[in-house]
Scaffold this motif. Sequence first.
Motif, PDB file in Angstrom:
ATOM      1  N   GLY A 331     -19.026  13.774   0.379  1.00  0.00           N
ATOM      2  CA  GLY A 331     -18.641  12.488   1.149  1.00  0.00           C
ATOM      3  C   GLY A 331     -17.545  12.882   1.956  1.00  0.00           C
ATOM      4  O   GLY A 331     -17.741  12.448   3.322  1.00  0.00           O
ATOM      5  N   VAL A 332     -16.486  13.529   1.598  1.00  0.00           N
ATOM      6  CA  VAL A 332     -15.524  13.840   2.632  1.00  0.00           C
ATOM      7  C   VAL A 332     -15.921  14.868   3.492  1.00  0.00           C
ATOM      8  O   VAL A 332     -15.498  14.819   4.725  1.00  0.00           O
ATOM      9  CB  VAL A 332     -14.313  14.405   1.521  1.00  0.00           C
ATOM     10  CG1 VAL A 332     -13.181  14.878   2.490  1.00  0.00           C
ATOM     11  CG2 VAL A 332     -13.655  13.513   0.478  1.00  0.00           C
ATOM     12  N   THR A 333     -16.612  15.879   3.071  1.00  0.00           N
ATOM     13  CA  THR A 333     -17.166  16.729   4.130  1.00  0.00           C
ATOM     14  C   THR A 333     -18.057  16.229   5.341  1.00  0.00           C
ATOM     15  O   THR A 333     -17.788  16.772   6.332  1.00  0.00           O
ATOM     16  CB  THR A 333     -18.133  17.637   3.362  1.00  0.00           C
ATOM     17  OG1 THR A 333     -17.518  18.351   2.337  1.00  0.00           O
ATOM     18  CG2 THR A 333     -18.944  18.813   4.084  1.00  0.00           C
ATOM     19  N   SER A 334     -18.890  15.256   5.020  1.00  0.00           N
ATOM     20  CA  SER A 334     -19.688  14.781   6.207  1.00  0.00           C
ATOM     21  C   SER A 334     -19.378  13.227   6.676  1.00  0.00           C
ATOM     22  O   SER A 334     -20.149  12.853   7.406  1.00  0.00           O
ATOM     23  CB  SER A 334     -21.120  14.839   5.489  1.00  0.00           C
ATOM     24  OG  SER A 334     -21.140  13.906   4.234  1.00  0.00           O
ATOM     25  N   ALA A 335     -18.622  12.702   6.012  1.00  0.00           N
ATOM     26  CA  ALA A 335     -18.254  11.311   6.466  1.00  0.00           C
ATOM     27  C   ALA A 335     -17.987  11.110   7.906  1.00  0.00           C
ATOM     28  O   ALA A 335     -18.731   9.899   8.483  1.00  0.00           O
ATOM     29  CB  ALA A 335     -16.836  10.926   5.513  1.00  0.00           C
ATOM     30  N   PRO A 336     -17.023  11.776   8.809  1.00  0.00           N
ATOM     31  CA  PRO A 336     -17.101  11.616  10.311  1.00  0.00           C
ATOM     32  C   PRO A 336     -18.301  11.773  10.829  1.00  0.00           C
ATOM     33  O   PRO A 336     -18.592  11.007  11.756  1.00  0.00           O
ATOM     34  CB  PRO A 336     -16.023  12.804  10.470  1.00  0.00           C
ATOM     35  CG  PRO A 336     -15.138  12.834   9.278  1.00  0.00           C
ATOM     36  CD  PRO A 336     -16.226  12.927   8.240  1.00  0.00           C
ATOM     37  N   GLY A 337     -19.154  12.825  10.534  1.00  0.00           N
ATOM     38  CA  GLY A 337     -20.276  13.051  11.259  1.00  0.00           C
ATOM     39  C   GLY A 337     -21.422  11.711  11.204  1.00  0.00           C
ATOM     40  O   GLY A 337     -22.115  11.504  11.912  1.00  0.00           O
ATOM     41  N   THR A 338     -21.487  11.500   9.730  1.00  0.00           N
ATOM     42  CA  THR A 338     -22.575  10.212   9.596  1.00  0.00           C
ATOM     43  C   THR A 338     -22.117   9.242  10.021  1.00  0.00           C
ATOM     44  O   THR A 338     -22.807   8.328  10.544  1.00  0.00           O
ATOM     45  CB  THR A 338     -22.902  10.192   8.173  1.00  0.00           C
ATOM     46  OG1 THR A 338     -21.532   9.926   7.149  1.00  0.00           O
ATOM     47  CG2 THR A 338     -23.465  11.544   7.333  1.00  0.00           C
ATOM     48  N   SER A 339     -20.840   8.867  10.127  1.00  0.00           N
ATOM     49  CA  SER A 339     -19.997   7.556  10.598  1.00  0.00           C
ATOM     50  C   SER A 339     -20.205   7.530  12.165  1.00  0.00           C
ATOM     51  O   SER A 339     -20.579   6.392  12.722  1.00  0.00           O
ATOM     52  CB  SER A 339     -18.855   7.380  10.016  1.00  0.00           C
ATOM     53  OG  SER A 339     -18.575   7.537   8.623  1.00  0.00           O
ATOM     54  N   MET A 340     -20.074   8.718  12.797  1.00  0.00           N
ATOM     55  CA  MET A 340     -20.364   8.994  14.265  1.00  0.00           C
ATOM     56  C   MET A 340     -21.683   8.338  14.282  1.00  0.00           C
ATOM     57  O   MET A 340     -22.172   7.671  15.424  1.00  0.00           O
ATOM     58  CB  MET A 340     -20.016  10.122  14.972  1.00  0.00           C
ATOM     59  CG  MET A 340     -18.711  10.401  15.010  1.00  0.00           C
ATOM     60  SD  MET A 340     -18.296  12.328  15.552  1.00  0.00           S
ATOM     61  CE  MET A 340     -16.663  12.567  14.832  1.00  0.00           C
ATOM     62  N   HIS A 341     -22.726   8.807  13.704  1.00  0.00           N
ATOM     63  CA  HIS A 341     -24.302   8.488  13.619  1.00  0.00           C
ATOM     64  C   HIS A 341     -24.289   6.981  13.533  1.00  0.00           C
ATOM     65  O   HIS A 341     -24.974   6.295  14.342  1.00  0.00           O
ATOM     66  CB  HIS A 341     -24.924   9.377  12.540  1.00  0.00           C
ATOM     67  CG  HIS A 341     -26.449   9.279  13.037  1.00  0.00           C
ATOM     68  ND1 HIS A 341     -27.413  10.125  12.332  1.00  0.00           N
ATOM     69  CD2 HIS A 341     -27.247   8.372  13.701  1.00  0.00           C
ATOM     70  CE1 HIS A 341     -28.491   9.807  12.596  1.00  0.00           C
ATOM     71  NE2 HIS A 341     -28.445   8.742  13.696  1.00  0.00           N
TER      72      HIS A 341
END
Length: 357
Positions: A331-341
């Motif tokens: 979650g921490v690793t990927s949160a910004p990227g999936t949230s941008m999507h």
Amino acid sequence: MNGKHPRVDPGSESTVQSSSMDIRVCVVGAGVVGLSTATLLQANLSPDVSVTLVADKFLSDTTSIGAAGIFWPGLHFQGPTPEITSRWLKDSYDHYKSILNSPEASIAGVKELSGYHVSNNYPKVVLDEMFKRILEEYRNCTPEELSTLGFKYGTFITTLVTDCTYYLPYLTRKFTSHGGVIEDRHLNSLEELSGKYEVVCNCSGFGAKDLVGDSIMTPIRGQVYKVRAPGVRNFYFNDNDTFIIPGMELVTLGGTKQFDSYNAEVDKYDSLSIWKRVTELLPSLKDAQIVREWVGWRPYRPVVRVEKERMTFDGGRTLKVVHNYGHGAYGVTSAPGTSMHAVRLVKEFLDEPKAKL
């Protein structure tokens, strides 16, 4: 929540009429994914859009708070395609790197961290080509390093750590300072939000299992120690889910990855196993001060769900939903990227022409 952010009574008309703005968007969930989505919506939508965050768990009650927070995508972290997965991770790393290079790094809890991924049994496990392409420093250990560490195989890596004991309050302050409203409210169904918001972002993590009936959501139980060990400067990963990761103040020692386990209590046998493994990996930890032990359920889904859905409920009520959940241990690793999507998908919904009456 102790007055740390504004709340509204969920039964009050002010829930949907407290702002003069015309367009209302809601985010469900206040973990790292929900807060990342909420703040990125504010940054990327027009000023006439108001954003409300609805959740019943905040800060120390979230799963995110126990995460070690290292940028470390596992091999089983998957989006719908390899290209999308790679984009999520690169966008996330660049986002955290921009914070690291800003004056906000220390208050956001973002720092650079180097360390070792080592093994005596699995030479292929210590090398991840996709991870290597993202980072600026990722190399094989030298023979001298392997001799010192006492392992046959290893890589030396410089990555980032985002400490959620800092980062979640940072995002919360950022969200409310830009006019965001937070509701402390338990939802039984997204239908409760129908008619109140143009779009809802579902960032409910493991809660999606019940909230939207996602039966393939599965908990992966994690248990860790949080200790004071100021002498630990590097991170270490070893076989059997063994890791040592320094945060801003405390070091996270772990761990477990127990698939489909709903045990929310600290298990004494797991505690013994973790302590034995980390002190064998780094003997100086025998002198560490134990602050607490922590257990959380990582919200695992075989493919992280970031997609649009038009939900229809009994009586014909509808709701435009953008899902963003199922990140498992990343979650921490990927949160910004999936949230941008997710933000891009929200904008697609908002750009649709409204039906004429």
